[in-house]
Design a protein around this motif. Structure first.
Motif, mmCIF file in Angstrom:
data_model
loop_
_atom_site.group_PDB
_atom_site.id
_atom_site.type_symbol
_atom_site.label_atom_id
_atom_site.label_comp_id
_atom_site.label_asym_id
_atom_site.label_seq_id
_atom_site.Cartn_x
_atom_site.Cartn_y
_atom_site.Cartn_z
ATOM 1 N N ASP A 45 -29.475 60.835 18.655
ATOM 2 C CA ASP A 45 -28.178 61.492 18.576
ATOM 3 C C ASP A 45 -27.786 61.741 17.114
ATOM 4 O OD1 ASP A 45 -25.509 62.316 19.357
ATOM 5 O OD2 ASP A 45 -24.828 60.291 18.894
ATOM 6 N N ALA A 46 -27.936 60.740 16.275
ATOM 7 C CA ALA A 46 -27.580 60.867 14.856
ATOM 8 C C ALA A 46 -28.428 61.926 14.160
ATOM 9 C CB ALA A 46 -27.736 59.520 14.153
ATOM 10 N N ALA A 47 -29.700 62.010 14.508
ATOM 11 C CA ALA A 47 -30.575 63.017 13.896
ATOM 12 C C ALA A 47 -30.086 64.428 14.237
ATOM 13 C CB ALA A 47 -32.019 62.825 14.360
ATOM 14 N N LEU A 48 -29.722 64.662 15.492
ATOM 15 C CA LEU A 48 -29.213 65.974 15.899
ATOM 16 C C LEU A 48 -27.892 66.286 15.191
ATOM 17 C CD1 LEU A 48 -30.095 65.740 19.680
ATOM 18 C CD2 LEU A 48 -30.945 67.493 18.106
ATOM 19 N N GLN A 49 -27.023 65.292 15.089
ATOM 20 C CA GLN A 49 -25.753 65.489 14.386
ATOM 21 C C GLN A 49 -25.982 65.828 12.910
ATOM 22 O OE1 GLN A 49 -22.629 62.552 14.934
ATOM 23 N NE2 GLN A 49 -23.552 61.940 16.878
ATOM 24 N N LYS A 50 -26.900 65.109 12.283
ATOM 25 C CA LYS A 50 -27.195 65.330 10.863
ATOM 26 C C LYS A 50 -27.724 66.742 10.626
ATOM 27 C CE LYS A 50 -28.488 64.257 6.566
ATOM 28 N NZ LYS A 50 -27.676 64.909 5.558
ATOM 29 N N VAL A 51 -28.622 67.191 11.469
ATOM 30 C CA VAL A 51 -29.196 68.526 11.302
ATOM 31 C C VAL A 51 -28.121 69.595 11.519
ATOM 32 C CG1 VAL A 51 -30.911 70.154 12.199
ATOM 33 C CG2 VAL A 51 -31.543 67.767 11.823
ATOM 34 N N ALA A 52 -27.227 69.385 12.482
ATOM 35 C CA ALA A 52 -26.133 70.345 12.706
ATOM 36 C C ALA A 52 -25.220 70.397 11.488
ATOM 37 C CB ALA A 52 -25.341 69.979 13.954
ATOM 38 N N LEU A 53 -24.877 69.233 10.931
ATOM 39 C CA LEU A 53 -24.046 69.191 9.721
ATOM 40 C C LEU A 53 -24.733 69.899 8.561
ATOM 41 C CD1 LEU A 53 -22.775 65.491 9.901
ATOM 42 C CD2 LEU A 53 -21.378 67.553 10.156
ATOM 43 N N LEU A 55 -27.069 72.196 8.701
ATOM 44 C CA LEU A 55 -27.155 73.631 8.968
ATOM 45 C C LEU A 55 -25.827 74.311 8.634
ATOM 46 C CD1 LEU A 55 -28.916 75.951 10.062
ATOM 47 C CD2 LEU A 55 -28.045 75.406 12.343
ATOM 48 N N ASN A 56 -24.723 73.702 9.049
ATOM 49 C CA ASN A 56 -23.397 74.249 8.741
ATOM 50 C C ASN A 56 -23.102 74.241 7.246
ATOM 51 O OD1 ASN A 56 -22.438 75.022 11.286
ATOM 52 N ND2 ASN A 56 -21.875 72.927 11.788
ATOM 53 N N ALA A 57 -23.646 73.249 6.536
ATOM 54 C CA ALA A 57 -23.414 73.127 5.092
ATOM 55 C C ALA A 57 -24.330 74.030 4.268
ATOM 56 C CB ALA A 57 -23.595 71.668 4.664
ATOM 57 N N GLY A 58 -25.255 74.724 4.928
ATOM 58 C CA GLY A 58 -26.147 75.635 4.215
ATOM 59 C C GLY A 58 -27.363 74.985 3.591
ATOM 60 N N ARG A 59 -27.676 73.764 4.016
ATOM 61 C CA ARG A 59 -28.809 73.044 3.418
ATOM 62 C C ARG A 59 -30.147 73.756 3.635
ATOM 63 N NH1 ARG A 59 -32.220 68.348 4.789
ATOM 64 N NH2 ARG A 59 -32.932 67.539 2.805
ATOM 65 N N TYR A 60 -30.260 74.508 4.707
ATOM 66 C CA TYR A 60 -31.529 75.167 5.029
ATOM 67 C C TYR A 60 -31.531 76.646 4.662
ATOM 68 C CZ TYR A 60 -31.580 70.901 7.779
ATOM 69 O OH TYR A 60 -31.490 69.594 8.176
ATOM 70 N N ASP A 61 -30.543 77.093 3.915
ATOM 71 C CA ASP A 61 -30.433 78.517 3.577
ATOM 72 C C ASP A 61 -31.603 79.040 2.748
ATOM 73 O OD1 ASP A 61 -28.083 78.603 4.976
ATOM 74 O OD2 ASP A 61 -26.782 78.830 3.222
ATOM 75 N N ARG A 62 -32.264 78.177 2.012
ATOM 76 C CA ARG A 62 -33.389 78.617 1.176
ATOM 77 C C ARG A 62 -34.718 78.621 1.927
ATOM 78 N NH1 ARG A 62 -32.312 77.841 -4.845
ATOM 79 N NH2 ARG A 62 -30.071 77.498 -4.888
ATOM 80 N N GLU A 63 -34.693 78.078 3.136
ATOM 81 C CA GLU A 63 -35.900 78.060 3.970
ATOM 82 C C GLU A 63 -36.033 79.417 4.664
ATOM 83 O OE1 GLU A 63 -38.054 75.542 4.370
ATOM 84 O OE2 GLU A 63 -36.954 74.008 3.281
ATOM 85 N N PRO A 64 -37.252 79.841 4.972
ATOM 86 C CA PRO A 64 -37.405 81.078 5.750
ATOM 87 C C PRO A 64 -36.708 80.931 7.108
ATOM 88 C CG PRO A 64 -39.518 80.361 4.847
ATOM 89 C CD PRO A 64 -38.543 79.254 4.601
#
Length: 160
Positions: A45-53, A55-64
């Protein structure tokens, strides 16, 4: 992630998860990946929450974008099928962030998005009418989000 200090350490990655973990680790890191494949539902559950946070924060914006979608689709296939209600519910915010963020930005073409998201549709359809009303609502909300998204459109969710 709420109550992060109470989560404990994740289990080592099981041998059966090595292939999928190899896809997730470069983008999510080893700790989040271990949490996601843990036997403990609160770590998944925590892993899914972390990835959603993230993604919303733009952490993966530099990834394809196609890579991000592939990693998230892999997580969501496992998360939506999880027997634990809370883990399945945590897929909702991640799916919403995916639809409203990555997909809505137009960074992906419709065929790419459909190819990755199509395997999720039967899982979401199964969650419709779930005995848990919150899971049922999450599945309905996600399908409506997808149908309103220009890149995904109503055809993909309606196909199920």
């Amino acid at each position: 992630v709420p109550n992060l200090e109470d989560l404990g350490q994740p289990d080592p990655l099981p041998a059966a998860a090595e292939s999928d973990a190899g896809t997730l680790i470069p983008m999510l890191g080893e700790y989040v990946t271990q949490c996601f494949f843990s036997k403990s539902w609160n770590l998944r559950d925590a892993a899914l929450q972390k990835v959603a946070l993230d993604l919303n924060a733009g952490r993966y914006d530099r990834e394809p974008p196609a890579r991000v979608l592939g990693v998230l689709a892999l997580m969501l296939k496992k998360g939506l099928a999880d027997k634990n209600v809370q883990v399945a519910l945590s897929c909702g915010p991640l799916l919403h962030a995916l639809c409203q963020g990555l997909v809505a930005r137009g960074a992906l073409r419709q065929p790419e998005a459909h190819q990755e998201l199509e395997p999720l549709m039967p899982l979401l359809a199964e969650r419709l009418g779930d005995a848990n009303a919150r899971v049922d609502k999450m599945a309905r909300d996600v399908l409506v989000d997808f149908s309103r998204c220009a890149t995904i459109g109503a055809a993909l969710p309606a196909h199920q």
